[in-house]
Design a protein around this motif. Structure first.
Motif, short mmCIF file in Angstrom:
data_model
loop_
_atom_site.label_atom_id
_atom_site.label_comp_id
_atom_site.label_asym_id
_atom_site.label_seq_id
_atom_site.Cartn_x
_atom_site.Cartn_y
_atom_site.Cartn_z
N ARG A 25 -34.53 -28.99 -29.52
CA ARG A 25 -34.60 -29.81 -28.35
C ARG A 25 -34.96 -31.32 -28.90
N ARG A 26 -35.64 -31.36 -30.05
CA ARG A 26 -35.93 -32.88 -30.71
C ARG A 26 -34.68 -33.03 -31.05
N MET A 27 -34.00 -32.48 -31.79
CA MET A 27 -32.29 -32.95 -32.59
C MET A 27 -31.44 -33.17 -31.45
N ILE A 61 -41.62 -41.83 -40.52
CA ILE A 61 -40.82 -41.60 -39.41
C ILE A 61 -41.01 -40.74 -38.30
N ASP A 62 -41.86 -39.65 -38.54
CA ASP A 62 -42.45 -38.98 -37.78
C ASP A 62 -43.05 -39.57 -36.53
N ARG A 63 -44.15 -40.73 -37.12
CA ARG A 63 -44.83 -41.49 -35.98
C ARG A 63 -43.72 -42.36 -35.22
N HIS A 64 -42.86 -42.55 -35.77
CA HIS A 64 -42.02 -43.76 -35.29
C HIS A 64 -41.04 -42.95 -34.28
N GLY A 65 -40.85 -41.86 -34.18
CA GLY A 65 -39.94 -40.92 -33.25
C GLY A 65 -38.64 -40.41 -33.61
N PHE A 66 -38.58 -40.38 -35.00
CA PHE A 66 -37.17 -40.03 -35.58
C PHE A 66 -37.02 -38.63 -35.14
N ALA A 67 -36.05 -37.97 -35.17
CA ALA A 67 -35.78 -36.87 -34.41
C ALA A 67 -36.00 -35.62 -35.58
N ALA A 68 -35.50 -35.83 -36.74
CA ALA A 68 -35.25 -34.89 -37.85
C ALA A 68 -35.53 -35.20 -39.16
N VAL A 69 -35.76 -34.49 -40.00
CA VAL A 69 -35.74 -34.52 -41.78
C VAL A 69 -34.76 -33.50 -41.97
N TRP A 70 -34.11 -33.72 -42.90
CA TRP A 70 -33.17 -32.77 -43.39
C TRP A 70 -33.54 -32.68 -44.81
N VAL A 71 -33.31 -31.46 -45.49
CA VAL A 71 -33.41 -31.06 -46.76
C VAL A 71 -32.24 -30.25 -47.43
N ARG A 72 -31.53 -30.47 -48.44
CA ARG A 72 -30.81 -29.65 -48.98
C ARG A 72 -31.18 -28.20 -49.79
N ASP A 73 -30.55 -27.35 -49.74
CA ASP A 73 -31.17 -26.09 -50.71
C ASP A 73 -29.91 -26.30 -51.72
N VAL A 74 -30.29 -26.73 -52.85
CA VAL A 74 -29.67 -26.72 -53.98
C VAL A 74 -30.49 -26.37 -55.15
N PRO A 75 -30.28 -24.85 -55.35
CA PRO A 75 -30.82 -24.21 -56.33
C PRO A 75 -31.03 -24.70 -57.67
N LEU A 76 -29.85 -25.30 -58.30
CA LEU A 76 -29.59 -25.53 -59.66
C LEU A 76 -28.86 -27.10 -59.68
N PHE A 77 -29.46 -27.87 -60.68
CA PHE A 77 -28.58 -29.16 -60.81
C PHE A 77 -27.28 -28.80 -61.70
N ASP A 78 -26.23 -29.33 -61.21
CA ASP A 78 -24.95 -29.11 -62.05
C ASP A 78 -24.38 -30.86 -61.90
N VAL A 104 -41.46 -34.14 -35.83
CA VAL A 104 -39.93 -34.30 -36.24
C VAL A 104 -39.60 -32.91 -36.44
N ALA A 105 -38.34 -32.66 -36.26
CA ALA A 105 -37.77 -31.20 -36.35
C ALA A 105 -37.49 -31.15 -38.21
N LEU A 106 -37.81 -30.11 -38.57
CA LEU A 106 -37.64 -29.64 -39.95
C LEU A 106 -36.16 -28.96 -40.31
N ALA A 107 -35.30 -29.61 -40.75
CA ALA A 107 -34.00 -29.01 -40.95
C ALA A 107 -33.46 -28.64 -42.58
N THR A 108 -32.85 -27.45 -42.73
CA THR A 108 -32.17 -27.43 -43.74
C THR A 108 -30.67 -27.71 -43.59
N GLY A 109 -30.16 -28.32 -44.59
CA GLY A 109 -28.69 -28.65 -44.79
C GLY A 109 -28.02 -28.25 -45.96
#
Length: 175
Positions: A25-27, A61-78, A104-109
């Motif tokens: 709903r937040r996003m 950003i949570d206090r300022h009303g942003f909808a989401a923070v996204w993090v990437r699932d990158v197991p290894l540095f290439d 804030v929504a907590l999202a994986t991307g």
């Protein structure tokens, strides 16, 4: 993952099924423009100081009303892939950020389902979602970095089938 072969692939939920989920709903607020950020804000180039202060910025950003923070699932540095990706484990980092934020929504991307075991994915996802008050939005992927697969003892060409099996197993676990 032979134990997953017997699990049927259920149909995905329709969008109304997500209407009560706080993170969704937040996003995807009706008739509103929503903004989020993708971490890392600064690329890691061998010095962890580049990542210092990101959690404070996410709290802001949570206090300022942003909808989401996204993090990437990158197991290894290439280095051949052309970016540093996410240095921190996506689920551990989202749990840390959940403790620092309220809305804030907590999202994986996106979480790489073909490289992670569905039991671990289900437990980590359910834990973050429960502890954050339903703010996890789980993006999923089969993996786009061929160099990571041999490190896990997996053939890159098998990622599609592994992804489908993992999604089915994951859904069964969450039911």
């Amino acid at each position: 993952m032979n134990t997953m072969a017997s699990i049927s692939t259920p149909a995905g939920a329709s969008s109304p099924a997500f209407g009560a989920h706080p993170g969704y709903r937040r996003m995807f607020a009706p008739d509103q423009l929503t903004l989020g950020i993708f971490l890392p804000l600064r690329f890691y180039q061998g010095d962890m100081q580049a990542l210092a202060g990101q959690a404070d910025l996410v709290a802001d950003i949570d206090r300022h009303g942003f909808a989401a923070v996204w993090v990437r699932d990158v197991p290894l540095f290439d280095p051949a892939f052309g970016d540093a990706g996410q240095v921190f484990d996506a689920f551990t980092y989202l749990a840390f950020l959940a403790a620092r934020t309220q809305r804030v929504a907590l999202a994986t991307g996106s979480a790489i389902f073909s490289l992670r075991h569905p039991i671990d994915l289900a437990k980590a996802s359910a834990t973050i979602d429960q502890l954050s008050g339903g703010r996890l939005v789980l993006g999923v992927a089969s993996g786009d970095r061929p160099a990571e697969f041999p490190a896990y003892g997996i053939e890159h060409a098998e990622r599609g089938a592994r992804f489908a099996q993992s999604v089915a197993y994951f859904r069964a676990l969450l039911r």
